[in-house]
Write an enzyme that holds these catalytic residues in place. Structure first.
Site, mmCIF file in Angstrom:
data_model
loop_
_atom_site.group_PDB
_atom_site.id
_atom_site.type_symbol
_atom_site.label_atom_id
_atom_site.label_comp_id
_atom_site.label_asym_id
_atom_site.label_seq_id
_atom_site.Cartn_x
_atom_site.Cartn_y
_atom_site.Cartn_z
ATOM 1 N N HIS A 188 45.212 65.324 0.507
ATOM 2 C CA HIS A 188 43.864 65.787 0.157
ATOM 3 C C HIS A 188 42.804 64.840 0.686
ATOM 4 C CE1 HIS A 188 45.494 68.885 -2.534
ATOM 5 N NE2 HIS A 188 46.475 68.012 -2.634
ATOM 6 N N LYS A 204 55.114 29.173 -2.496
ATOM 7 C CA LYS A 204 56.114 28.440 -1.720
ATOM 8 C C LYS A 204 55.620 27.023 -1.444
ATOM 9 C CE LYS A 204 58.493 28.830 2.725
ATOM 10 N NZ LYS A 204 58.842 29.713 3.837
ATOM 11 N N GLU A 255 43.877 29.908 -3.150
ATOM 12 C CA GLU A 255 43.650 31.008 -4.087
ATOM 13 C C GLU A 255 44.541 30.852 -5.317
ATOM 14 O OE1 GLU A 255 44.234 31.219 -0.912
ATOM 15 O OE2 GLU A 255 42.993 32.734 0.067
ATOM 16 N N GLY A 271 57.733 33.830 3.343
ATOM 17 C CA GLY A 271 56.962 34.351 2.211
ATOM 18 C C GLY A 271 57.096 35.861 2.048
ATOM 19 N N ARG A 272 56.935 36.587 3.148
ATOM 20 C CA ARG A 272 56.956 38.058 3.047
ATOM 21 C C ARG A 272 58.374 38.615 2.916
ATOM 22 N NH1 ARG A 272 55.018 36.014 7.591
ATOM 23 N NH2 ARG A 272 56.009 36.386 9.592
ATOM 24 N N GLU A 293 52.319 41.075 9.693
ATOM 25 C CA GLU A 293 52.353 39.616 9.776
ATOM 26 C C GLU A 293 53.551 39.161 10.615
ATOM 27 O OE1 GLU A 293 50.408 36.740 6.533
ATOM 28 O OE2 GLU A 293 52.514 37.101 6.118
ATOM 29 N N LYS A 316 41.936 30.014 7.204
ATOM 30 C CA LYS A 316 42.110 29.084 6.070
ATOM 31 C C LYS A 316 41.395 27.774 6.363
ATOM 32 C CE LYS A 316 46.679 30.401 4.265
ATOM 33 N NZ LYS A 316 48.025 29.911 3.982
HETATM 34 C C1 G6Q Z 1 54.007 35.339 4.164
HETATM 35 C C2 G6Q Z 1 52.874 34.496 4.408
HETATM 36 C C3 G6Q Z 1 51.849 34.463 3.308
HETATM 37 C C4 G6Q Z 1 52.227 33.597 2.115
HETATM 38 C C5 G6Q Z 1 50.988 33.367 1.264
HETATM 39 C C6 G6Q Z 1 51.266 32.580 0.021
HETATM 40 O O1 G6Q Z 1 54.956 35.450 4.886
HETATM 41 O O2 G6Q Z 1 53.283 33.249 4.789
HETATM 42 O O3 G6Q Z 1 51.520 35.739 2.844
HETATM 43 O O4 G6Q Z 1 53.235 34.188 1.374
HETATM 44 O O5 G6Q Z 1 49.994 32.720 2.032
HETATM 45 O O6 G6Q Z 1 51.795 31.338 0.346
HETATM 46 P P1 G6Q Z 1 52.406 30.402 -0.769
HETATM 47 O O7 G6Q Z 1 53.586 31.098 -1.361
HETATM 48 O O8 G6Q Z 1 52.761 29.134 -0.073
HETATM 49 O O9 G6Q Z 1 51.328 30.205 -1.799
#
Ligand code: G6Q
Length: 555
Positions: free
Chosen positions: A397, A219, A225, A280-281, A366, A515
């Protein structure tokens, strides 16, 4: 006149209680329920299972194996009314900026608004943009899937690699896995998220750059990463392709950040856009779902959206007491705030749903793992539970012992599809039998008398108290439509709980600090002089890592 929060707090016994008037009644009711056992509730009421079940499309929720009566449910619904769940729901669907700390609307529902009812954000209907991106994704997916769009050497694309993390990884990864039976036979989809070089190395090991398409899904397009893995993938690709001009055919981006995408070297024509009102989620319905569409095709992606839309419509229109996400949320609040349950287990009896627990862990924790209310005040009651789980049959199990006989109360959602995708009916019968047996055992337990009739030794160890709550969620079959309904069900459950706990479920400030600190520590790992700017433990650990990595490097 409504009571003030302070007055309520006094009456509710202060710290720990939710500040809603209905909670006084719920607390008193909880005391009365202390000695009731579900076994007796079932015995006393032959219609219990029917009354506490709800069917929405192909999804059936049986919530009768919970420690509730009609009175409990009525009081919980009163709580939802008092918390104005209906009002907040309208605000969300209406595009109000309910994510108040970021000043954003929360509109994942617009991404699957199949009726195209206008959804206004800042005076603009977002539906034309949403539909345009879906159309662009569909055209692109069709080109790749049909083989019309080829790699730089003229070969067909055989592998798609989604590079993303968190919300840009967990949703698509879970959905691609869940919809495995619908996948294109000549196209494999892979996911790289971890910054640990082992992940990208392992994923690329068996791939051919000439037949691989990368989706850089981020996003913000600044996530360390993802960007580090994407740069590695680009070098890996160029080592064979040799020519920067080939990047356009092998790298696409999914992002809200056009500038950063261009700076990376991806042609904006190969960028699939989404917007800041998609969290994002909650983003698998957006262009972040491109890997899903490539795997299963545009039509099935539409089915996924249709399924979510069907659940949205139910959530928006059904009365609170017959509303599946609301019921699931209220049951969660019941255990979280009145039984001190600390966790919630998610137990899919479906190999294809093995990543659902991890997906819901993010979605829930989150969103509602917060200790400050939306108005900035610290909360003094329990909010989001610890969400955990694994495929149920394997769990039986492993960790189910604690569910049955441990000292903690752990509400559990059991999820199964009645119709399998494969033809191994005997396997599926066993799976279903175990699914059913476990919820029965958790509810019934085994009495001393029942135990004694089988054995006389160690009786006290073999007694199960039972009375342990579970929800049974039955799908007809794990189709794209059913998956869409299931995910939307949980999204709205999380929303309702956030409203009752007075949270903003759509920010994630807790993720930021780590971060920032990592950015500061990174150069320190290779500093010449010993590091001393942190606490003693962190200093010592950084210095130990410096020392050990120098030893490995032979310096
Ligand atoms: C989700 C969070 C988080 C995010 C990641 C990736 O709601 O904000 O999990 O999706 O940190 O972020 P980017 O899509 O910006 O790389």
């Amino acid at each position: 006149m409504p009571l003030s929060e302070e007055t309520l707090r006094g009456e509710l016994g202060g710290t720990g209680a939710l500040p809603w008037a209905a909670c006084r009644l719920l607390q008193a009711h909880r005391s009365r329920m202390a000695t009731s056992h579900m076994r007796d509730l079932f015995a006393a009421d032959p219609a219990r299972a029917e009354r506490f079940s709800l069917q929405v499309g192909d999804v059936l929720l049986d919530y009768s194996k919970n420690r509730v009566t009609d009175e409990t449910m009525a009081l919980l619904v009163r709580l939802a009314e008092e918390a104005d769940v209906a009002g907040w729901r309208e605000r969300m669907f209406g595009g109000e900026a309910i994510n108040n700390t970021e000043g954003r609307a929360v509109l994942h529902v617009a991404l699957r608004n199949r009726g195209n009812r206008p959804v206004m954000v800042d005076g603009e209907d977002v539906m034309p943009k949403v539909n345009a991106v879906i159309g662009k994704m569909a055209a692109f997916a069709e080109q790749v899937r049909s083989g019309a769009r080829r790699g730089y050497s003229g070969e067909r694309i055989t592998d798609v690699v989604n590079i993303g993390i968190g919300g840009s990884d967990l949703g698509p990864q879970m959905a691609v896995q869940a919809l495995a039976p619908y996948r294109h036979p000549q196209l494999k989809v892979h996911f790289i998220s971890n910054i640990d070089g082992a992940h990208v190395k392992e994923a690329l090991e068996s791939l051919n750059p000439a037949t691989t398409l990368f989706i850089v899904a981020s996003k913000t397009f600044t996530t360390q990463e993802t960007m580090t893995n994407a740069h590695h993938a680009r070098s890996w690709f160029l080592a064979q392709a040799q020519d920067d001009r080939h990047i356009a055919g092998h790298f696409v981006a999914v992002s809200t950040n056009r500038e950063a995408v261009t700076a990376f070297g991806i042609d904006p024509a190969n960028m699939f856009e989404f917007w800041d009102w998609v969290g994002g989620r909650y983003s698998l319905w957006s262009a972040i779902g491109l890997s899903i569409m490539l795997a299963v095709g545009a039509e099935r992606f539409d089915d996924l959206l249709d399924g979510a839309h069907a659940m949205d419509a139910h959530f928006r229109d059904a009365p609170l007491d017959r509303n599946m996400p609301v019921i699931l949320a209220l049951l969660g609040v019941w255990y979280n705030n009145f039984f001190d349950a600390e966790s919630q287990a998610i137990l899919p009896y479906d190999h294809a749903l093995r990543s659902l627990p991890a997906y819901l862990q993010q979605a829930d924790m989150e969103s509602n793992g917060k200790s400050v209310a939306r108005d900035g005040r610290a909360v003094d009651y329990a909010t989001g539970p610890i969400v955990w789980g694994a495929t149920g049959i394997n769990g039986q199990h492993a960790f189910f012992q604690l569910l049955h006989q441990g000292t903690r109360l752990i509400p559990a959602d059991f999820i199964v599809s009645v119709e399998p995708h494969d033809d191994l009916q005997d396997h599926h019968d066993l799976l279903l039998a175990n699914f059913l047996a476990q919820t029965e055992a958790l509810m019934r337990g085994r009495t001393r008398e029942e135990t004694q009739s089988q054995t006389s030794q160690f009786v006290q160890h073999k007694v199960f108290d039972g009375n342990r709550p579970s929800n049974a969620i039955l799908l007809q079959k794990l189709t794209p439509h059913a998956l869409g309904m299931l995910i939307a069900l949980y999204e709205h459950k999380i929303f309702v709980q956030g409203v009752i706990w007075k949270l903003n479920s759509y920010d994630q400030w807790g993720v930021e600090l780590g971060k920032q600190l990592a950015r500061r520590i990174l150069p320190e790992l290779h500093a010449d002089a010993p590091v001393d700017g942190h606490d003693a433990s962190t200093n010592a650990l950084i210095n130990r890592c410096r020392h050990m990595s120098r030893r490995t490097a032979g310096k």
